[in-house]
Scaffold this motif. Sequence first.
Motif, mmCIF file in Angstrom:
data_model
loop_
_atom_site.group_PDB
_atom_site.id
_atom_site.type_symbol
_atom_site.label_atom_id
_atom_site.label_comp_id
_atom_site.label_asym_id
_atom_site.label_seq_id
_atom_site.Cartn_x
_atom_site.Cartn_y
_atom_site.Cartn_z
ATOM 1 N N ALA A 1 9.328 -16.591 -10.444
ATOM 2 C CA ALA A 1 8.318 -15.533 -10.416
ATOM 3 C C ALA A 1 8.871 -14.396 -9.576
ATOM 4 N N TRP A 2 8.536 -13.183 -9.978
ATOM 5 C CA TRP A 2 8.900 -11.993 -9.212
ATOM 6 C C TRP A 2 7.604 -11.282 -8.863
ATOM 7 N N LEU B 1 6.901 -10.528 -13.077
ATOM 8 C CA LEU B 1 7.410 -11.384 -14.134
ATOM 9 C C LEU B 1 7.191 -12.832 -13.740
ATOM 10 N N PHE B 2 6.771 -13.634 -14.708
ATOM 11 C CA PHE B 2 6.518 -15.056 -14.482
ATOM 12 C C PHE B 2 7.259 -15.812 -15.564
ATOM 13 N N ASP B 3 8.260 -16.605 -15.176
ATOM 14 C CA ASP B 3 9.096 -17.347 -16.121
ATOM 15 C C ASP B 3 8.900 -18.832 -15.857
ATOM 16 N N TRP C 1 9.755 -10.105 -4.352
ATOM 17 C CA TRP C 1 10.067 -11.458 -3.902
ATOM 18 C C TRP C 1 10.403 -12.257 -5.145
ATOM 19 N N TRP C 2 11.613 -12.825 -5.182
ATOM 20 C CA TRP C 2 12.052 -13.680 -6.279
ATOM 21 C C TRP C 2 11.826 -15.110 -5.812
ATOM 22 N N ASN D 1 10.345 -3.907 -13.942
ATOM 23 C CA ASN D 1 9.188 -4.422 -14.671
ATOM 24 C C ASN D 1 9.357 -4.098 -16.152
ATOM 25 N N ASN D 2 8.320 -4.327 -16.939
ATOM 26 C CA ASN D 2 8.411 -4.100 -18.388
ATOM 27 C C ASN D 2 8.594 -2.631 -18.751
#
Length: 179
Positions: free
Chosen positions: A162-163, A173-175, A143-144, A134-135
């Motif tokens: 998304a993770w 994380l949301f990309d 879950w990826w 995470n950050n």
Amino acid sequence: KDDALTIAEKYIQSRVSANIISETKLNDIKYKEPAADDLPGIYHVSYIRSIRGIPYLSDGIILRVNAETGEVTSYCKKLSTSEEEIALINTEPSITDEEAIKVLKEYMSSIPQIGEEKANTVKVMSSDLVWKENNDDKIHLAWWIKFVDSSFAEDDNCPAFAWVDAHSGEMLLFDYGRD
């Protein structure tokens, strides 16, 4: 392509221990066309490290192989995470991938630029368990999720990601990267 893979594997065997080799798995091999007529094509070969049987996307090996000469032109190895860092994390997820997908859709619905309408059109391409930081650089079992929604073209080969923490259900994380 097969020759480039053989060259990459031999090169790795000459550079890392058998233990590290047993932890890494081929991720991808792609051919990149030459940038100009007088330049050779390049094969990009990537390996991902598995820790306790689960891929860790931040650790791995990347090589480039000259398609004409077979020479390895670049080599990058990042295997910095020790198993001790994640030894106490349970490798059995507390939530299913279906529950993680629900978290993703709820998260998307809460973002005004995306909203519930697009969230309801999510089409999952894959969902896999991985180790993810995470950050705060804390490692989680996650879950990826690779997905598209109605804003993606049919032939779009660049999905969103998304993770989701596989124990807490937290969005790590949301990309999305859509206009």
